[in-house]
Motif scaffolding. Structure first.
Motif, PDB file in Angstrom:
ATOM      1  N   HIS A 159       0.867  -1.284  -0.013  1.00 29.85           N
ATOM      2  CA  HIS A 159       0.074   0.170   0.041  1.00 29.85           C
ATOM      3  C   HIS A 159       1.018   1.207  -0.087  1.00 29.85           C
ATOM      4  CE1 HIS A 159      -3.220  -2.511   0.923  1.00 29.85           C
ATOM      5  NE2 HIS A 159      -2.653  -3.163   1.838  1.00 29.85           N
ATOM      6  N   PHE A 160       2.184   1.389  -0.636  1.00 29.41           N
ATOM      7  CA  PHE A 160       3.158   2.284  -0.604  1.00 29.41           C
ATOM      8  C   PHE A 160       2.406   3.779  -1.389  1.00 29.41           C
ATOM      9  CE2 PHE A 160       7.398  -0.397   0.000  1.00 29.41           C
ATOM     10  CZ  PHE A 160       6.844  -0.332   1.247  1.00 29.41           C
ATOM     11  N   TYR A 161       1.851   3.498  -2.634  1.00 24.43           N
ATOM     12  CA  TYR A 161       1.262   4.756  -3.157  1.00 24.43           C
ATOM     13  C   TYR A 161       0.174   5.397  -2.494  1.00 24.43           C
ATOM     14  CZ  TYR A 161       4.287   3.320  -7.107  1.00 24.43           C
ATOM     15  OH  TYR A 161       5.214   2.941  -8.069  1.00 24.43           O
ATOM     16  N   GLU A 162      -0.757   4.286  -1.966  1.00 21.50           N
ATOM     17  CA  GLU A 162      -1.938   4.880  -1.367  1.00 21.50           C
ATOM     18  C   GLU A 162      -1.476   5.711  -0.059  1.00 21.50           C
ATOM     19  OE1 GLU A 162      -5.995   3.090   0.722  1.00 21.50           O
ATOM     20  OE2 GLU A 162      -4.597   1.811  -0.077  1.00 21.50           O
ATOM     21  N   ARG A 163      -0.545   5.173   0.784  1.00 22.17           N
ATOM     22  CA  ARG A 163      -0.077   5.665   2.066  1.00 22.17           C
ATOM     23  C   ARG A 163       0.461   7.162   1.675  1.00 22.17           C
ATOM     24  NH1 ARG A 163       3.913   2.041   4.850  1.00 22.17           N
ATOM     25  NH2 ARG A 163       2.448   0.657   3.864  1.00 22.17           N
ATOM     26  N   GLU A 164       1.391   7.200   0.932  1.00 19.30           N
ATOM     27  CA  GLU A 164       1.988   8.373   0.408  1.00 19.30           C
ATOM     28  C   GLU A 164       1.184   9.575   0.275  1.00 19.30           C
ATOM     29  OE1 GLU A 164       6.115  10.162  -1.379  1.00 19.30           O
ATOM     30  OE2 GLU A 164       5.124   8.684  -2.825  1.00 19.30           O
ATOM     31  N   VAL A 165       0.164   9.431  -0.726  1.00 19.05           N
ATOM     32  CA  VAL A 165      -0.786  10.230  -0.959  1.00 19.05           C
ATOM     33  C   VAL A 165      -1.693  10.521   0.360  1.00 19.05           C
ATOM     34  CG1 VAL A 165      -3.075  10.496  -2.048  1.00 19.05           C
ATOM     35  CG2 VAL A 165      -1.229   9.678  -3.356  1.00 19.05           C
ATOM     36  N   SER A 166      -1.969   9.536   1.212  1.00 23.55           N
ATOM     37  CA  SER A 166      -2.517   9.950   2.535  1.00 23.55           C
ATOM     38  C   SER A 166      -1.885  10.786   3.401  1.00 23.55           C
ATOM     39  CB  SER A 166      -2.877   8.325   3.049  1.00 23.55           C
ATOM     40  OG  SER A 166      -3.714   7.765   2.347  1.00 23.55           O
ATOM     41  N   PHE A 167      -0.566  10.665   3.351  1.00 22.74           N
ATOM     42  CA  PHE A 167       0.219  11.340   4.207  1.00 22.74           C
ATOM     43  C   PHE A 167       0.168  12.813   3.748  1.00 22.74           C
ATOM     44  CE2 PHE A 167       4.108  13.827   4.351  1.00 22.74           C
ATOM     45  CZ  PHE A 167       4.442  13.722   5.877  1.00 22.74           C
ATOM     46  N   TYR A 168       0.368  12.938   2.411  1.00 24.71           N
ATOM     47  CA  TYR A 168       0.141  14.496   1.952  1.00 24.71           C
ATOM     48  C   TYR A 168      -1.244  15.001   2.225  1.00 24.71           C
ATOM     49  CZ  TYR A 168       4.973  14.546   0.539  1.00 24.71           C
ATOM     50  OH  TYR A 168       6.431  14.798   0.226  1.00 24.71           O
ATOM     51  N   TYR A 213      -4.172   8.348  12.334  1.00 28.99           N
ATOM     52  CA  TYR A 213      -4.046   8.257  10.872  1.00 28.99           C
ATOM     53  C   TYR A 213      -4.293   6.493  10.697  1.00 28.99           C
ATOM     54  CZ  TYR A 213      -1.555  12.491  11.324  1.00 28.99           C
ATOM     55  OH  TYR A 213      -1.116  13.686  11.514  1.00 28.99           O
ATOM     56  N   PRO A 214      -5.596   6.347  10.149  1.00 29.89           N
ATOM     57  CA  PRO A 214      -5.786   4.865   9.894  1.00 29.89           C
ATOM     58  C   PRO A 214      -5.122   4.181   9.118  1.00 29.89           C
ATOM     59  CG  PRO A 214      -7.952   6.107  10.268  1.00 29.89           C
ATOM     60  CD  PRO A 214      -6.822   7.069  10.130  1.00 29.89           C
ATOM     61  N   TRP A 215      -4.642   5.172   8.092  1.00 30.63           N
ATOM     62  CA  TRP A 215      -3.771   4.452   7.094  1.00 30.63           C
ATOM     63  C   TRP A 215      -2.437   4.062   7.366  1.00 30.63           C
ATOM     64  CZ3 TRP A 215       0.104   7.913   6.589  1.00 30.63           C
ATOM     65  CH2 TRP A 215      -0.417   9.263   6.949  1.00 30.63           C
ATOM     66  N   LEU A 216      -1.908   4.345   8.545  1.00 34.43           N
ATOM     67  CA  LEU A 216      -0.586   4.410   9.041  1.00 34.43           C
ATOM     68  C   LEU A 216      -0.273   3.308   9.775  1.00 34.43           C
ATOM     69  CD1 LEU A 216       2.202   6.163   9.048  1.00 34.43           C
ATOM     70  CD2 LEU A 216       1.506   6.861  11.329  1.00 34.43           C
ATOM     71  N   PRO A 217       0.220   1.965   9.263  1.00 30.32           N
ATOM     72  CA  PRO A 217       0.511   0.749   9.931  1.00 30.32           C
ATOM     73  C   PRO A 217       1.433   0.545  10.850  1.00 30.32           C
ATOM     74  CG  PRO A 217       1.430   0.711   7.951  1.00 30.32           C
ATOM     75  CD  PRO A 217       0.933   2.073   7.854  1.00 30.32           C
ATOM     76  N   PRO A 235       6.303   6.881   1.314  1.00 31.32           N
ATOM     77  CA  PRO A 235       5.154   5.741   1.085  1.00 31.32           C
ATOM     78  C   PRO A 235       5.540   4.807   2.021  1.00 31.32           C
ATOM     79  CG  PRO A 235       6.950   6.064  -0.543  1.00 31.32           C
ATOM     80  CD  PRO A 235       7.222   7.308   0.097  1.00 31.32           C
ATOM     81  N   ILE A 236       6.606   4.676   2.754  1.00 35.35           N
ATOM     82  CA  ILE A 236       6.822   3.783   3.868  1.00 35.35           C
ATOM     83  C   ILE A 236       6.755   4.120   5.210  1.00 35.35           C
ATOM     84  CG2 ILE A 236       8.914   1.917   4.337  1.00 35.35           C
ATOM     85  CD1 ILE A 236      10.076   2.601   1.665  1.00 35.35           C
ATOM     86  N   CYS A 237       6.099   5.379   5.442  1.00 36.41           N
ATOM     87  CA  CYS A 237       6.062   5.666   6.867  1.00 36.41           C
ATOM     88  C   CYS A 237       5.100   4.962   7.539  1.00 36.41           C
ATOM     89  CB  CYS A 237       5.396   6.987   6.555  1.00 36.41           C
ATOM     90  SG  CYS A 237       3.767   7.538   6.045  1.00 36.41           S
ATOM     91  N   PHE A 238       5.357   4.540   8.785  1.00 36.23           N
ATOM     92  CA  PHE A 238       4.652   3.864   9.664  1.00 36.23           C
ATOM     93  C   PHE A 238       4.716   4.140  11.252  1.00 36.23           C
ATOM     94  CE2 PHE A 238       9.027   2.377   9.838  1.00 36.23           C
ATOM     95  CZ  PHE A 238       9.129   1.608  10.944  1.00 36.23           C
ATOM     96  N   ARG A 239       3.883   3.220  11.960  1.00 33.16           N
ATOM     97  CA  ARG A 239       4.284   3.435  13.486  1.00 33.16           C
ATOM     98  C   ARG A 239       5.066   2.535  13.875  1.00 33.16           C
ATOM     99  NH1 ARG A 239      -0.822   2.281  16.258  1.00 33.16           N
ATOM    100  NH2 ARG A 239      -1.496   1.269  14.241  1.00 33.16           N
ATOM    101  N   GLY A 240       6.074   3.165  14.569  1.00 27.92           N
ATOM    102  CA  GLY A 240       7.230   1.985  15.053  1.00 27.92           C
ATOM    103  C   GLY A 240       8.091   2.912  16.146  1.00 27.92           C
ATOM    104  N   ARG A 241       9.017   2.059  16.457  1.00 26.07           N
ATOM    105  CA  ARG A 241      10.172   2.520  17.266  1.00 26.07           C
ATOM    106  C   ARG A 241      11.204   3.513  16.675  1.00 26.07           C
ATOM    107  NH1 ARG A 241      11.757  -1.680  22.014  1.00 26.07           N
ATOM    108  NH2 ARG A 241       9.763  -1.892  23.010  1.00 26.07           N
ATOM    109  N   GLY A 242      11.513   4.465  17.314  1.00 27.16           N
ATOM    110  CA  GLY A 242      12.264   5.603  16.559  1.00 27.16           C
ATOM    111  C   GLY A 242      13.804   5.144  16.205  1.00 27.16           C
ATOM    112  N   ALA A 243      14.308   4.054  16.698  1.00 24.24           N
ATOM    113  CA  ALA A 243      15.507   3.365  16.427  1.00 24.24           C
ATOM    114  C   ALA A 243      15.457   3.041  14.902  1.00 24.24           C
ATOM    115  CB  ALA A 243      15.776   2.513  17.449  1.00 24.24           C
ATOM    116  N   TYR A 244      14.114   2.537  14.493  1.00 26.35           N
ATOM    117  CA  TYR A 244      14.130   2.197  12.945  1.00 26.35           C
ATOM    118  C   TYR A 244      14.833   3.251  11.990  1.00 26.35           C
ATOM    119  CZ  TYR A 244      12.348  -0.165   8.914  1.00 26.35           C
ATOM    120  OH  TYR A 244      12.097  -0.833   7.593  1.00 26.35           O
TER     121      TYR A 244
END
Length: 356
Positions: free
Chosen positions: A79-88, A161-165, A251-260
């Motif tokens: 879902h990279f393309y969909e996620r980048e559009v949702s981000f903007y 952000y429901p689209w942010l996994p 497009p690769i944004c996500f919920r995770g630990r900052g060390a990533y």
């Protein structure tokens, strides 16, 4: 303009559509493809516009890659393309880092096509990831990372952000694992001579770490991670009115630990020599920066997350080699550099021992 009503290639762009997209008259335009060999999974064009005093002199347009294998194996399942559009559409104005102003952002779920129209940031300085990140640029990047992470630390809910996994959730472990599995035989064939035996053995058994690593990097506290925090995605200030650094490609944004983001940036964007000389200083800059925002990331947990991420980043060049067409010499050099730096960082950090 209704959902899905946008050009699918530069040949479909019209003055009328552009005028609606930028909100100003457009009487004529010229198209030039840019960024070839920099990005791996999309197409970029600079459009020079004619109109009136309110019309931007130029904009940058982003569209999907023409590589159907990459679209089917990477972009669609993740879902990279969909996620980048949702981000903007929803998050770009909220995050405390500079991103390009977006004039138009739309995604068509029926075809997985999208279009983004940005301000033209060519007046800012691009660095070269193949050459490696300077100390000054690395400091600027770490400061931007701190701002991004501290803003949402332990406060980012699934409903925000429901689209942010979180990448621990299906279908992402299966998709990441599948990308590595497809890429590994080809990566072994092309780059095998660059890999010491322990690294080849690590690759042969990489599937063992996918779910456990993603579970751990997704455990609270999580924050807003860029996911592709590397030098080719940064634009640095050249004028007073610019932010110190503008970040592109979300497009690769996500919920995770900052060390990533931290492990990915340091292991991929600095040469091995510069990383060895500056790694501790940059990790200290990150932790001290978070602390100044009232955020504590215990050092033992940070280093565990960091080293595991360094090992995980071995996936990136392998996945791209197996799932996308490498069309330019620069793309090949970029992937070779990512692989070599990943191997050096794994060996230097003892990341494989941490995984065990």
């Amino acid at each position: 303009m209704g959902r899905g009503t946008f050009p699918r290639g530069p040949e479909g762009i019209t003055t009328g559509w552009l005028a609606d997209a930028v909100g100003a008259p457009v009487s004529a335009f010229e198209v030039e493809q840019i960024g070839m060999g920099v990005g791996l999974l999309g197409r970029m064009y600079r459009l020079t516009l004619s109109g009136d005093a309110s019309t931007p002199s130029s904009v940058v347009l982003k569209m999907p890659t023409l590589d159907q294998r990459a679209r089917a194996n990477i972009m669609k399942p993740m879902h990279f393309y969909e996620r980048e559009v949702s981000f903007y559409q929803e998050a770009a104005r909220a995050v405390p880092v500079a991103t390009p102003k977006v004039h138009f952002a739309e995604f068509d779920p029926a075809t997985d096509d999208f279009v983004l129209v940005f301000e033209d940031c060519s007046d800012r300085r691009m660095a070269d990831q193949i050459a490696g990140c300077s100390n000054a640029d690395a400091d600027t990047a770490i400061d931007a990372m701190v701002a991004l992470h501290a803003h949402s630390w332990a406060a980012l809910q699934a409903s925000t952000y429901p689209w942010l996994p979180k990448y621990c959730d299906s279908p992402y472990p299966q998709a990441w694992g599948g990308m590595f599995e497809r890429g590994w035989p080809r990566a072994r064939e092309i780059f095998g001579a660059r890999m010491p035996e322990p690294i080849r053995d690590f690759g042969d058994h990489f599937e063992r770490i996918v779910q456990p690593y993603l579970d751990e990097i997704s455990a609270e506290p999580v924050t807003f991670c860029h996911g592709d925090f590397r030098l080719d995605n940064f634009l640095f200030r050249t004028k007073k009115e610019h932010a110190p650094m503008t970040i592109v490609d979300w497009p690769i944004c996500f919920r995770g630990r900052g060390a990533y983001d931290l492990g990915y940036f340091i292991s991929q964007s600095l040469t091995a020599e510069d990383r060895r000389a500056n790694e501790k200083r940059l990790i200290d800059r990150y932790t001290h920066g978070l602390a100044a925002h009232g955020v504590e990331y215990p050092r033992d947990q940070l280093m565990r997350d960091y080293k595991r991420t360094v090992a995980w980043c071995f996936l990136y060049p392998v996945a791209v080699v197996g799932s996308a067409e490498i069309k330019t010499e620069r793309q090949l050099q970029l992937l070779q550099g990512m692989l070599d730096r990943s191997i050096a960082a794994i060996e230097d950090s003892g990341a494989l021992e941490v995984l065990r």
